[in-house]
Design an enzyme around this catalytic site. Structure first.
Site: not given
Ligand SMILES: [Mg+2]
Length: 182
Positions: A14-15, A37-38, A64, A76, A92, A96, A113, A119, A138, A140
């Site tokens: 889809i994307f 299933r998506e 966020r 993270a 990271e 950060e 999830s 992920e 840039e 963040e």
């Protein structure tokens, strides 16, 4: 034990984004019926549990957009293509927070999830920290803070800490204190 696995009949892209992609799969369910299933595909990420010399946990405050609010999280970031998770953890942490560490130990990996995304996050604990200078991406904007366990627990109550990896970090911290009898 019977298998609950679902056979993929077709996959529709889809994307395709810079970070994630979205697909819809037609699947055959264990009972022979069809379903859909998506699914979000994600490159994976690392998170770092880092304690200052005073024994405080390093957190970053950031907005966020999916949540439309600011929350405090352990540092993270996403894995770059083909990047070793350990190298990503070193990178990271420094980008950060400005802190560097010569060693990071892998504590656990978990899916963030599993209902809709693949992920996988690698959670490391950093060894002794040295302070350098942060240089975030840039797009963040983050503020680095360090908190005591009591402060962190209060922030959970107030939903200022509101994500699973940071909750895990706090749980790990509590267990560590218990076993050390601090
Ligand atoms: Mg980040």
């Amino acid at each position: 034990m019977s298998s609950f696995s679902e056979k993929t009949i077709s996959t529709n892209s889809i994307f395709e984004g810079k970070v994630i992609s979205l697909q819809v799969d037609d699947v055959e369910l264990p009972n022979g019926k069809m379903g859909q299933r998506e699914i979000v595909k994600h490159p994976g990420a690392v998170a770092i549990i880092a304690f200052t010399a005073e024994g405080k946990l390093v957190l970053v405050r950031q907005f966020r957009k999916p949540l439309e609010k600011e929350i405090f999280e352990i540092p993270a970031g996403k894995l770059e293509k083909g990047e070793d998770p350990l190298q990503c953890a070193f990178r990271e942490l420094e980008e950060e927070t400005g802190y560097t560490s010569k060693q990071c130990e892998l504590l656990v990996t978990f899916y963030t999830s599993p209902g809709f995304a693949d992920e996988l996050i690698y959670v490391y604990e950093a060894g002794e920290l040295s302070l350098g200078e942060a240089h975030t991406d840039e797009d963040e904007f983050v503020e680095v803070v360090a908190v005591t366990l009591e402060e962190a627990l209060e922030m959970v109550k107030k939903e200022q800490i509101h994500d699973a990896k940071t909750m895990y970090a706090i749980m790990h911290w509590q267990v560590k204190k218990l076993t050390k009898n601090e």
